[in-house]
Enzyme design. Sequence first.
Site, mmCIF file in Angstrom:
data_model
loop_
_atom_site.group_PDB
_atom_site.id
_atom_site.type_symbol
_atom_site.label_atom_id
_atom_site.label_comp_id
_atom_site.label_asym_id
_atom_site.label_seq_id
_atom_site.Cartn_x
_atom_site.Cartn_y
_atom_site.Cartn_z
ATOM 1 N N ASP A 13 0.809 -1.223 0.000
ATOM 2 C CA ASP A 13 0.000 0.000 0.000
ATOM 3 C C ASP A 13 0.843 1.273 0.000
ATOM 4 O O ASP A 13 0.443 2.300 0.559
ATOM 5 C CB ASP A 13 -0.981 0.011 1.199
ATOM 6 N N LYS A 16 1.637 1.985 -5.145
ATOM 7 C CA LYS A 16 2.151 1.395 -6.393
ATOM 8 C C LYS A 16 1.221 1.707 -7.565
ATOM 9 O O LYS A 16 1.677 2.019 -8.661
ATOM 10 C CB LYS A 16 2.312 -0.133 -6.230
ATOM 11 N N GLY A 40 -4.506 -4.447 -3.764
ATOM 12 C CA GLY A 40 -5.505 -3.441 -4.107
ATOM 13 C C GLY A 40 -4.756 -2.183 -4.499
ATOM 14 O O GLY A 40 -4.118 -1.562 -3.654
ATOM 15 N N HIS A 41 -4.756 -1.866 -5.780
ATOM 16 C CA HIS A 41 -3.976 -0.727 -6.280
ATOM 17 C C HIS A 41 -4.933 0.377 -6.741
ATOM 18 O O HIS A 41 -5.772 0.149 -7.610
ATOM 19 C CB HIS A 41 -3.062 -1.178 -7.425
ATOM 20 N N GLN A 221 2.125 -5.977 -3.089
ATOM 21 C CA GLN A 221 2.620 -6.037 -1.709
ATOM 22 C C GLN A 221 3.938 -5.245 -1.573
ATOM 23 O O GLN A 221 4.151 -4.308 -2.330
ATOM 24 C CB GLN A 221 2.779 -7.493 -1.223
ATOM 25 N N THR A 411 2.417 13.919 -4.086
ATOM 26 C CA THR A 411 1.896 14.872 -3.107
ATOM 27 C C THR A 411 0.372 14.816 -3.005
ATOM 28 O O THR A 411 -0.250 15.726 -2.465
ATOM 29 C CB THR A 411 2.336 16.300 -3.499
HETATM 30 P P1 GDP Z 1 -0.840 0.245 -3.518
HETATM 31 O O1 GDP Z 1 -1.395 -1.046 -3.030
HETATM 32 O O2 GDP Z 1 0.617 0.361 -3.268
HETATM 33 O O3 GDP Z 1 -1.201 0.542 -4.944
HETATM 34 O O4 GDP Z 1 -1.524 1.384 -2.634
HETATM 35 P P2 GDP Z 1 -3.085 1.521 -2.292
HETATM 36 O O5 GDP Z 1 -3.798 1.995 -3.484
HETATM 37 O O6 GDP Z 1 -3.596 0.295 -1.623
HETATM 38 O O7 GDP Z 1 -3.037 2.618 -1.158
HETATM 39 C C1 GDP Z 1 -2.490 3.876 -1.371
HETATM 40 C C2 GDP Z 1 -3.576 4.926 -1.101
HETATM 41 O O8 GDP Z 1 -2.983 6.207 -1.009
HETATM 42 C C3 GDP Z 1 -4.606 5.036 -2.208
HETATM 43 O O9 GDP Z 1 -5.829 5.408 -1.649
HETATM 44 C C4 GDP Z 1 -4.051 6.140 -3.093
HETATM 45 O O10 GDP Z 1 -5.059 6.818 -3.828
HETATM 46 C C5 GDP Z 1 -3.460 7.058 -2.063
HETATM 47 N N1 GDP Z 1 -2.280 7.826 -2.492
HETATM 48 C C6 GDP Z 1 -1.273 7.455 -3.317
HETATM 49 N N2 GDP Z 1 -0.314 8.414 -3.367
HETATM 50 C C7 GDP Z 1 -0.744 9.403 -2.546
HETATM 51 C C8 GDP Z 1 -0.183 10.646 -2.132
HETATM 52 O O11 GDP Z 1 0.905 11.040 -2.524
HETATM 53 N N3 GDP Z 1 -0.912 11.384 -1.243
HETATM 54 C C9 GDP Z 1 -2.114 10.983 -0.755
HETATM 55 N N4 GDP Z 1 -2.736 11.768 0.103
HETATM 56 N N5 GDP Z 1 -2.669 9.815 -1.127
HETATM 57 C C10 GDP Z 1 -1.982 9.030 -1.982
HETATM 58 P P1 IMO Z 2 -0.882 -4.252 -2.178
HETATM 59 O O1 IMO Z 2 -0.406 -4.804 -3.498
HETATM 60 C C1 IMO Z 2 -0.982 -4.656 2.155
HETATM 61 C C2 IMO Z 2 -1.014 -8.726 3.761
HETATM 62 C C3 IMO Z 2 -2.256 -9.182 4.489
HETATM 63 C C4 IMO Z 2 -1.633 -10.126 5.514
HETATM 64 C C5 IMO Z 2 -0.512 -10.769 4.708
HETATM 65 C C6 IMO Z 2 -0.856 -12.125 4.121
HETATM 66 O O2 IMO Z 2 -2.184 -3.555 -2.258
HETATM 67 O O3 IMO Z 2 0.183 -3.460 -1.516
HETATM 68 P P2 IMO Z 2 -2.356 -12.881 2.058
HETATM 69 O O4 IMO Z 2 -3.815 -12.688 1.781
HETATM 70 O O5 IMO Z 2 -1.464 -12.321 1.011
HETATM 71 O O6 IMO Z 2 -2.008 -14.297 2.401
HETATM 72 O O7 IMO Z 2 -2.091 -12.050 3.422
HETATM 73 O O8 IMO Z 2 -0.192 -9.876 3.660
HETATM 74 N N1 IMO Z 2 -1.232 -8.215 2.383
HETATM 75 C C7 IMO Z 2 -1.188 -6.926 2.051
HETATM 76 N N2 IMO Z 2 -1.004 -5.827 2.817
HETATM 77 N N3 IMO Z 2 -1.082 -4.536 0.822
HETATM 78 C C8 IMO Z 2 -1.221 -5.633 0.040
HETATM 79 O O9 IMO Z 2 -1.184 -5.577 -1.300
HETATM 80 C C9 IMO Z 2 -1.322 -6.887 0.655
HETATM 81 N N4 IMO Z 2 -1.483 -8.154 0.195
HETATM 82 C C10 IMO Z 2 -1.416 -8.947 1.262
HETATM 83 O O10 IMO Z 2 -2.925 -8.113 5.103
HETATM 84 O O11 IMO Z 2 -1.055 -9.385 6.543
HETATM 85 MG MG MG Z 3 -2.926 -1.705 -1.796
#
Ligand code: GDP
Ligand code: IMO
Ligand code: MG
Length: 421
Positions: A13, A16, A40-41, A221, A411
């Site tokens: 998270d 990415k 979840g991206h 991840q 940002t």
């Molecule tokens: P990922 O799994 O690495 O793709 O990240 P996620 O999408 O799960 O979580 C990142 C969250 O932060 C999402 O809700 C994005 O929209 C948000 N986000 C990404 N970059 C920024 C940033 O620079 N600032 C803020 N405030 N939110 C961001």
């Molecule tokens: P993205 O790509 C954050 C965590 C789960 C748990 C552990 C094992 O969005 O960054 P699993 O279901 O993979 O066997 O769970 O890994 N986990 C993540 N945490 N971002 C993710 O993906 C994750 N994918 C798995 O919460 O701790």
């Molecule tokens: Mg994510």
Amino acid sequence: MTVTLVIGTQWGDEGKGKVVDYFSKHADYVVRFQGGNNAGHTIKVGEEIYKLHVTPSGVIQGKIGVIGNGVVIDPESLLKEIEDLTKRGIKPKLLISDRAHIIMPYHKILDGAEEQYLGDKKIGTTKRGIGPCYSDKVARNGIRTNDLLDKNTLDVLLDRILPIKQKIIDAYGIDIHLNKKEILETFANYGNRLRQYITTTHIELNTAIQKEKNILLEGAQGTMLDVDFGTYPFTTSSHTIAGGSTIGIGIGPKHINEIIGIVKAYTTRVGQGPLPTELLDKTGTYLQQKGHEFGTTTNRPRRCGWLDLIVVNHSCMISGITKLAITKLDVLSGLSKIKICTHYQLDKKTIDYFPANIDDVAKIIPVYKEFKGWKEFQSDTKQLTDLPKEAQIYLSFIEKETKVPIALISTGPGRTETIEV
Ligand code: GDP
Ligand code: IMO
Ligand code: MG
């Protein structure tokens, strides 16, 4: 021609989706190489928000999205993702490896059962069947995309696998009968619907490299969830680090030109397991609320803490990261003091590496360097030098300590809220 790899350096998270979408403008192909719909991206373009789980983020920019052999696929979830995107006017151009493994219904049942059995020692998985599917892959009991394309092959495989799975389900005392006929029909149907995308993606990508196309590899991840180098056993079941990328798509390691490590400006984690810099006070709640730190896949609240440079340096070393992308810098604005962990204390000794033993990790006391905070700044700032001076000091400290240059600063969640350095 470039092959650029983007990976998370922390516990996932890191942003990415946002960064991969941003760099997709230069790419011909955007490729997922591991993980599944545990990921979840999030991508924000104007007022539109997309949450992708297994579809590569580049499809939002109309690029070819490749799902590599190292990914585990839940067909129902993938077909829904394709349908949802299509309804929103984005018909994803997808290629799916004929060697990617399929998440079967019993994988999801067993993921839930194992977690329940572990009770307070559970991993806190996403319950998407990821661990059981990767276990079956390694144990050579898996079903792959190509197996879905021929009903007879699938029939034979189910005859071999289902009785064993039924025994395990029964042993857990779960009252579920695996109905072979139903599973066969359902998954043969998924095969028919996915047939148009399933191909030899490893050949397609190697040909693309020969033709000097631009390829962007999208990790899921982060390093600390890597099955070898993360906080084992509180990890996912795949290789999230750079080494996992070439195995997960079938290209030679020498083809990778750039490895971008995404660093959230603070640290978050979903699920169980150690988080040395965790803040269980009002600053932790502040980061969680301001950063909207709730899981994209499970909606669970993310635990928050200060930036941990031992973690980031561990990632830089293991993956040979060549550039950093710092995300969510805006979330730290408004705090009077900000801390960065530079070392750990373990049993009264100062250490600068991440220990393997999970009990040792639990004992770690982070050593911090304190920084002066900065005021809110415009999220559409385009120059590093236009950021508040204190934010620039914070960023240069990260560069100095990691010895890796920062190439991008995010940002805000939107595509345009980005500074290229
Ligand atoms: P990922 O799994 O690495 O793709 O990240 P996620 O999408 O799960 O979580 C990142 C969250 O932060 C999402 O809700 C994005 O929209 C948000 N986000 C990404 N970059 C920024 C940033 O620079 N600032 C803020 N405030 N939110 C961001
Ligand atoms: P993205 O790509 C954050 C965590 C789960 C748990 C552990 C094992 O969005 O960054 P699993 O279901 O993979 O066997 O769970 O890994 N986990 C993540 N945490 N971002 C993710 O993906 C994750 N994918 C798995 O919460 O701790
Ligand atoms: Mg994510």
